[in-house]
Motif scaffolding. Structure first.
Motif, PDB file in Angstrom:
ATOM      1  N   SER A 242      47.534  22.668  36.190  1.00 28.36           N
ATOM      2  CA  SER A 242      48.956  22.889  36.440  1.00 28.36           C
ATOM      3  C   SER A 242      49.651  23.449  35.214  1.00 28.36           C
ATOM      4  N   ALA A 245      48.809  26.997  35.037  1.00 27.01           N
ATOM      5  CA  ALA A 245      49.534  27.748  36.065  1.00 27.01           C
ATOM      6  C   ALA A 245      50.972  28.003  35.643  1.00 27.01           C
ATOM      7  N   CYS A 362      48.224  33.135  45.392  1.00 31.18           N
ATOM      8  CA  CYS A 362      47.525  32.331  44.390  1.00 31.18           C
ATOM      9  C   CYS A 362      47.958  30.871  44.435  1.00 31.18           C
ATOM     10  N   GLU A 363      49.240  30.624  44.689  1.00 34.25           N
ATOM     11  CA  GLU A 363      49.714  29.242  44.755  1.00 34.25           C
ATOM     12  C   GLU A 363      49.127  28.515  45.961  1.00 34.25           C
ATOM     13  N   TYR A 366      45.631  27.762  45.094  1.00 41.50           N
ATOM     14  CA  TYR A 366      45.632  26.643  44.152  1.00 41.50           C
ATOM     15  C   TYR A 366      45.617  25.316  44.917  1.00 41.50           C
ATOM     16  N   LEU A 378      39.237  25.904  39.456  1.00 41.04           N
ATOM     17  CA  LEU A 378      40.665  26.153  39.317  1.00 41.04           C
ATOM     18  C   LEU A 378      41.067  26.265  37.855  1.00 41.04           C
ATOM     19  N   GLN A 382      42.644  29.647  36.066  1.00 41.80           N
ATOM     20  CA  GLN A 382      43.950  29.620  35.405  1.00 41.80           C
ATOM     21  C   GLN A 382      43.818  29.916  33.916  1.00 41.80           C
TER      22      GLN A 382
END
Length: 500
Positions: A242, A245, A362-363, A366, A378, A382
């Motif tokens: 996260s 991201a 992409c989200e 994710y 992941l 990222q």
């Protein structure tokens, strides 16, 4: 793939794990939650949109927007890691979450408190490094939201787990009304960027109270060492992913602020916020439902692939026309909405709209990869994105200003990140065929829309009347182009003929 267990569960104990919901029941919950989430997001974003217009036209200039952009960037990056990723366990893990929620709350509160202490001490240094010394006080106030979020993530997680988006809409309405009121009053009183910080804190306090009332009994502190170890093992990789991201969509703010100054940053922040309208309206609504939905489907690769494909199709179908219109009509839209002062932002908008479309896909990927347990893939994707992005943005800023930064974003996203996500999704059982089927008709419609917009602009110009005529014609063409995909998007099937 095995289901994820709570830290205090035992493989032999099955009474705590509810039976998997029937597909029809789950589909009904997801549809209902998605409707409420979309209504919630549209209403809130329209309100934020109107507030932004008032502030940009009558209260704040580009430099003040730049200071706000710096503070918002730092806050978002810290929020991605402030509860160490353990809050997602409330949504993801099987069993009764109330058994481990007290430990989640303790971990989240302590970690967010430590992060706030660190940013409070380092605020002058951070602001200086970003060439915005005036942002120090704004940082210290705005980042109080870290502590509030660390406490609120448990009751908010319960609302997400239960698909209670109707209640979430009420909570968000309280947040919006209070934060907007405080921001507007202070901005017109001359508080500048500090008005955003005070409004954000006030709104987050209202959201915390609302979540606690909507999910009663969830704000109980507790500690179990075994639970804590399992939660950290689960959450830390997600917090890292996260954080990466958030770095992807915020490192540009730091590059622009440190390289081009606060005024250029203000124009870039405005353009980036405009490019995020489709992301926030459509993708944000979907993400409040998608993770919980994908988590329920994670045990069946085929069901997960079908669910991801249909979700991606819906998102892309709704997003493409907004991206084409805002990108193709950037100059007249910026002039109409924000005034001539902000026209330099229009040059970067077409590239940022392309980035916004990529971000939506992409989200969603994710969330799917997290639900499927592909956390290592992941983190690698990222990390690759951030490492490749930083030098490209620095070079882009030097060569082309805010337009060069926007072009660098698109270059890295399309040329490197999308193929990496496709590979990771393939490992999770989601083939290129599922993705192509979801995107084919919207991309075809978007291409037709683009040609219509470009041709109509040459004939009609960039006036206000032309803006509405071109937009209406382009949307009509798009609707015709995507009409054949409606059965797939709605999940309808042709009924089998009855036996004679």
């Amino acid at each position: 793939m095995d289901s994820v267990r709570t830290p205090d569960s035992d493989p032999s104990e099955t009474s705590d794990s509810p039976a998997p919901p029937a597909p029809a029941s789950l589909a009904g919950k997801v549809r209902s939650a998605a409707r409420w989430s979309l209504i919630n997001t549209v209403v809130m974003r329209l309100g934020n949109f109107a507030t932004g217009i008032l502030l940009a036209r009558f209260a704040l200039g580009p430099a003040q927007w730049g200071v706000y952009g710096i503070a918002q960037t730092v806050l978002l990056v810290l929020l991605s890691a402030n509860e160490l990723g353990v809050g997602l366990a409330i949504v993801r893990w099987d069993g009764d979450p109330r058994r481990f929620a007290p430990t989640v709350l303790t971990l989240g509160t302590v970690s967010s408190g430590l992060l706030y202490a660190a940013i409070f001490v380092s605020a002058p240094t951070v602001a200086g490094l970003l060439d915005s010394p005036g942002a120090s006080g704004v940082l210290r106030v705005m980042c109080l939201c870290l502590v509030i979020d660390g406490v609120a993530q448990v009751p908010a997680g319960f609302l997400t787990r239960e698909f209670a988006q109707g209640k979430r809409m009420v909570v968000d309405a309280l947040n919006f009304v209070l934060s907007t009121s405080v921001t507007l009053v202070l901005a017109f009183a001359g508080w500048g960027a500090m008005s955003f910080a005070c409004g954000a804190v006030a709104g987050n306090i209202a959201a915390l109270i609302g979540c606690a009332l909507a999910a009663p009994g969830t704000l109980r502190f507790g500690w179990d060492p075994q639970q804590a170890r399992a939660l950290l093992k689960f959450g830390l990789p997600l917090a890292g992913a996260s954080l990466l991201a958030l770095a992807v969509v915020n490192v540009d703010t730091m590059v622009v602020g440190s390289s081009l100054g606060q005024a250029a940053l203000g124009f870039y922040v405005l353009a980036f916020n405009m490019s995020g309208w489709p992301v926030r309206i459509i993708s944000e609504a979907a993400r409040r439902v998608s993770f919980a939905g994908f988590s329920r489907l994670a045990g069946s690769p085929q069901a997960l692939a079908q669910g991801f494909g249909r979700a991606l199709g819906v998102l892309v179908t709704g997003t493409v026309p907004l991206c084409v219109l805002l990108g193709g009509l950037a100059t007249p839209v910026v002039h109409l909405v924000y005034g001539s002062t902000w026209l330099p932002a229009a040059a970067a908008l077409p590239w940022l709209m392309a980035l916004g479309l990529v971000r939506i896909g992409c989200e969603l990927a994710y969330d799917c990869l997290v639900a499927a347990g592909q956390r290592r893939s992941l983190v690698l994707v990222q990390g690759l994105w951030v490492v490749a992005l930083i030098p490209v943005l620095v070079v882009g800023a030097r060569l082309g200003g805010i337009v060069g930064v926007s072009q660098g974003h698109v270059l890295v996203a399309v040329g490197l990140v999308v193929p990496a996500f496709l590979y990771a999704l393939g490992r999770a059982g989601i083939s290129l065929g599922h993705i192509a089927r979801a995107c084919a008709w919207p991309f075809f419609g978007g291409t037709v829309m683009t040609l219509v917009v470009l041709a109509a602009k040459r004939l009609l110009g960039d006036g206000t009347v032309a803006l509405f005529v071109i937009g209406t014609a382009a949307l009509a063409c798009y609707a015709v182009c995507v009409l054949p995909s409606r059965r797939y998007l709605l999940g309808s099937r042709t009924p089998a003929p009855e036996a004679a």
